[in-house]
Write a protein that holds these residues in place. Sequence first.
Motif, PDB file in Angstrom:
ATOM      1  N   ALA A  63       0.851  -1.191   0.000  1.00  0.00           N
ATOM      2  CA  ALA A  63       0.000   0.000   0.000  1.00  0.00           C
ATOM      3  C   ALA A  63       0.888   1.243   0.000  1.00  0.00           C
ATOM      4  N   GLU A  64       1.370   1.608  -1.152  1.00  0.00           N
ATOM      5  CA  GLU A  64       2.258   2.765  -1.247  1.00  0.00           C
ATOM      6  C   GLU A  64       1.506   4.044  -0.914  1.00  0.00           C
ATOM      7  N   GLN A  65       2.177   4.872  -0.257  1.00  0.00           N
ATOM      8  CA  GLN A  65       1.520   6.061   0.268  1.00  0.00           C
ATOM      9  C   GLN A  65       2.280   7.298  -0.198  1.00  0.00           C
ATOM     10  N   SER A  66       1.581   8.234  -0.704  1.00  0.00           N
ATOM     11  CA  SER A  66       2.230   9.464  -1.140  1.00  0.00           C
ATOM     12  C   SER A  66       2.529  10.342   0.081  1.00  0.00           C
ATOM     13  N   LEU A  67       3.514  11.193  -0.067  1.00  0.00           N
ATOM     14  CA  LEU A  67       3.878  12.086   1.044  1.00  0.00           C
ATOM     15  C   LEU A  67       3.224  13.447   0.892  1.00  0.00           C
ATOM     16  N   ALA A  68       2.407  13.559  -0.118  1.00  0.00           N
ATOM     17  CA  ALA A  68       1.769  14.859  -0.371  1.00  0.00           C
ATOM     18  C   ALA A  68       0.966  15.284   0.853  1.00  0.00           C
ATOM     19  N   GLY A  69       1.094  16.512   1.195  1.00  0.00           N
ATOM     20  CA  GLY A  69       0.330  17.048   2.310  1.00  0.00           C
ATOM     21  C   GLY A  69       1.042  16.997   3.643  1.00  0.00           C
ATOM     22  N   PHE A  70       2.194  16.346   3.686  1.00  0.00           N
ATOM     23  CA  PHE A  70       2.957  16.276   4.941  1.00  0.00           C
ATOM     24  C   PHE A  70       4.067  17.314   4.938  1.00  0.00           C
ATOM     25  N   GLN A  71       4.283  17.896   6.072  1.00  0.00           N
ATOM     26  CA  GLN A  71       5.411  18.819   6.243  1.00  0.00           C
ATOM     27  C   GLN A  71       6.672  18.006   6.548  1.00  0.00           C
ATOM     28  N   GLN A  87       8.878  18.542   8.731  1.00  0.00           N
ATOM     29  CA  GLN A  87       9.067  18.393  10.174  1.00  0.00           C
ATOM     30  C   GLN A  87       8.291  17.175  10.700  1.00  0.00           C
ATOM     31  N   GLN A  88       7.088  17.014  10.132  1.00  0.00           N
ATOM     32  CA  GLN A  88       6.233  15.903  10.542  1.00  0.00           C
ATOM     33  C   GLN A  88       6.866  14.568  10.123  1.00  0.00           C
ATOM     34  N   LEU A  89       7.359  14.572   8.893  1.00  0.00           N
ATOM     35  CA  LEU A  89       7.975  13.348   8.378  1.00  0.00           C
ATOM     36  C   LEU A  89       9.265  13.037   9.152  1.00  0.00           C
ATOM     37  N   MET A  90       9.970  14.082   9.514  1.00  0.00           N
ATOM     38  CA  MET A  90      11.199  13.843  10.277  1.00  0.00           C
ATOM     39  C   MET A  90      10.877  13.195  11.623  1.00  0.00           C
ATOM     40  N   GLU A  91       9.804  13.644  12.245  1.00  0.00           N
ATOM     41  CA  GLU A  91       9.418  13.033  13.515  1.00  0.00           C
ATOM     42  C   GLU A  91       9.089  11.560  13.327  1.00  0.00           C
ATOM     43  N   PHE A  92       8.440  11.236  12.200  1.00  0.00           N
ATOM     44  CA  PHE A  92       8.155   9.817  11.910  1.00  0.00           C
ATOM     45  C   PHE A  92       9.452   9.024  11.848  1.00  0.00           C
ATOM     46  N   ILE A  93      10.424   9.589  11.134  1.00  0.00           N
ATOM     47  CA  ILE A  93      11.707   8.887  10.974  1.00  0.00           C
ATOM     48  C   ILE A  93      12.403   8.750  12.326  1.00  0.00           C
ATOM     49  N   ARG A  94      12.346   9.800  13.116  1.00  0.00           N
ATOM     50  CA  ARG A  94      13.045   9.761  14.410  1.00  0.00           C
ATOM     51  C   ARG A  94      12.374   8.813  15.389  1.00  0.00           C
ATOM     52  N   GLU A  95      11.107   8.523  15.129  1.00  0.00           N
ATOM     53  CA  GLU A  95      10.404   7.572  16.006  1.00  0.00           C
ATOM     54  C   GLU A  95      10.697   6.120  15.641  1.00  0.00           C
ATOM     55  N   LEU A  96      11.370   5.918  14.513  1.00  0.00           N
ATOM     56  CA  LEU A  96      11.713   4.553  14.103  1.00  0.00           C
ATOM     57  C   LEU A  96      12.743   3.964  15.055  1.00  0.00           C
ATOM     58  N   PRO A  97      12.816   2.630  15.147  1.00  0.00           N
ATOM     59  CA  PRO A  97      13.932   2.031  15.901  1.00  0.00           C
ATOM     60  C   PRO A  97      15.245   2.498  15.289  1.00  0.00           C
ATOM     61  N   ALA A  98      16.277   2.588  16.136  1.00  0.00           N
ATOM     62  CA  ALA A  98      17.533   3.233  15.709  1.00  0.00           C
ATOM     63  C   ALA A  98      18.096   2.641  14.421  1.00  0.00           C
ATOM     64  N   GLY A  99      18.147   1.315  14.334  1.00  0.00           N
ATOM     65  CA  GLY A  99      18.718   0.668  13.147  1.00  0.00           C
ATOM     66  C   GLY A  99      17.936   1.012  11.897  1.00  0.00           C
ATOM     67  N   CYS A 100      16.622   0.907  12.001  1.00  0.00           N
ATOM     68  CA  CYS A 100      15.746   1.230  10.865  1.00  0.00           C
ATOM     69  C   CYS A 100      15.937   2.685  10.450  1.00  0.00           C
ATOM     70  N   GLN A 101      16.014   3.529  11.430  1.00  0.00           N
ATOM     71  CA  GLN A 101      16.158   4.966  11.174  1.00  0.00           C
ATOM     72  C   GLN A 101      17.415   5.237  10.349  1.00  0.00           C
ATOM     73  N   THR A 102      18.508   4.625  10.762  1.00  0.00           N
ATOM     74  CA  THR A 102      19.780   4.864  10.071  1.00  0.00           C
ATOM     75  C   THR A 102      19.729   4.327   8.648  1.00  0.00           C
ATOM     76  N   VAL A 103      19.274   3.095   8.508  1.00  0.00           N
ATOM     77  CA  VAL A 103      19.264   2.485   7.172  1.00  0.00           C
ATOM     78  C   VAL A 103      18.306   3.249   6.255  1.00  0.00           C
TER      79      VAL A 103
END
Lengths: 494, 188
Positions: free
Chosen positions: B107-115, B117-133
């Motif tokens: 289920a591919e999801q477009s990023l349209a409509g996201f800021q 900053q919001q997307l960065m928070e999503f990435i930072r909430e990932l487990p550390a390994g996932c975040q880095t990769v």
Amino acid sequence: MNQSKDNLNEEWRKVFDKASETPPPDIWEGIERRLDERNRVPLAMPWWKKTQAWVAAASVLLALGAGAVLFMMNKGGDAGPEFREQVIASEHIETEAGAQDAPEGPAVAAREPGTPEKVQGERAPAVSRSEKQDKIRKGYPEQDAVLLAKSEPQAVKRDLHAEKPAESSPAVRGEAEESLLALDFIAPPEPREIDTYWQTRYVFFNPYAGKLVEEQPAKPEPGPLWAGLSLMPGGFNPNMQFSHESVYQMNNVVSTGYTAPGNQFSNIVGLNSNRATTDNRDQPKISFQGAAQVGFKLSKRWSIESGVAFLQGNSTSRSPGFFMDRTTHESADLLSNAMASGNANYSDATVHRLQLNSSDAGSSAVYIPMDKNMRNSYSYLQVPAYAGYTFRPEKQLSYTLLGGGITNFFLKNNLETASGYTLETTRENNVYNELNFSAAAGMRLNYRLSGAWNTSLTANYQYSLMNSFKSNRFLTSRPQVYGVSWGVRYTFQK
Amino acid sequence: MTFDEKELINGCQAQDRAAQKRLYDVFGGKMYAISLRYTKNRDDAQDILQDAFIKVYEHIHSFRGESPLEFWIRSIVVNTALKHLKKQKNMVDLDEVYRTDKDIENAEQSLAGFQWQQLMEFIRELPAGCQTVFNLFAIEGYKHQEIAEMLNISEGTSKSQFARARTLLQQKLNKEHRFDNESIKRQS
């Protein structure tokens, strides 16, 4: 599917392509400070302490020595005018000697005996300066000829006599020189080409430029652990107070002959509650605390620290009055008597010095309400534990708020009594709690001297959470300590 | 390379403090955003940013202008961040291999409509390994093989970490969209 994933990745990339957030201002200040530290030129070491300087000096001396030797040798072999004249003269003498040995020879006949000057005058132009220089250039120094002439004089003579006409002495000499010069085994070798070796160098392009930078050894940076020493002049106030109970009981002494603190007094004239006040009238005197600390940086701002300290707390305590025997005029102040009460375990001699004799108690004892300042000093061993929060941690001047507790181990108390006797109380006397706890707070100004060294000023306040006295019915004490300490700190490198 | 950039580089090579400050002013914001994307807290990001700029100033003389200056600085920031994460042992879970949820993955999801900053928070909430990769593959554009070398892990681990990162991000994106849709429905 893959195309879709690539598109999504591209979308993520685009989103963050222009992403930018202004960093806090102290980041640049930290960078600037680190750049300054790296650019700081280290203090020059005296040259005589540098091995390289000695090696260089030795090399220069060696080079100068070698140069001097070479110069001297060259000077000797440079076929200077004097040296050349000596060569010619020595050859001339040899030739003359040969002529005398063989008077019948044509060469001798042609020569004018006894006129060496003339011969010399004739020979001098035969070996002109330019010719000598040519010989030198060819690698046949003149002195070689001299050496050979000395080693084989007869051969020289023979050659000269046999092959050259007497009239042409310069020519004869030239021939002899030629034969000498033909010995080319002393000539320098012909220059030859040195083999040349080639080395091929391959240079690969590494796209991870940052990675290359990463692998270079980094300069040591401050680690989280530090150790320090500090000295604090300050004030110590034991906050000693007579309890209300003691005041009440002292009133009873007057009315009922109740057992007074520390001794058996009865019907003491003049003792009343108005004089036995409960006000804290202790005065802090200059005190000292020396400490050794270790600390650990938990994060950029938070840290914990502990250590061990020795506190010498000095004060004056004011006794509200003293008892005096009207007949013997012996006296005992109220404060020391109160201290010696309860389960206190002093020697009999000490108790006797503090108190009136029991036989003196009674109508002969009188209470004299007179304030007297008495020196009262304490020694404690302290083990503090602090948590700290640092503001401006990247800057050269930062400040830290400290809060925590201190475990105090009582060591000794000296109280000067009204009679001038000093009552020494230790842990064995069962008067003070061996262990006491204080709350502590402070603020520290840190100044970074270098990457590893800091100096600091710390304002500190400690307040005891417990009564210092163990089981005293009449006295309480909750010491306070305050002061400003100066300290140095070394931060261990990563 | 623009003229200004060249001038800036020359100034930094001469250790001119004004030029160094200007370089920081120009690139500091972007590099801070990158540092934030690789970390969980701001203190760490600030440490990375500071360390990275020190390296930039120390090694600016080796920059030859073969790539844009920003890329060069960026590579230093990324490497500094990786070093920082390794030191903190934040990538301990990298060796674990996760199965991906195919349904969500598809289920591919477009990023349209996201800021961002919001997307960065999503990435930072990932487990550390996932975040880095995820950062290295999806945003920096490294290949899994390169990531494996950089992080000293297998290529398979890198792929599975990335797949897991995307699954988790999809869930976050879907959740956000669902809230949006629900709020739209409520409004209507």
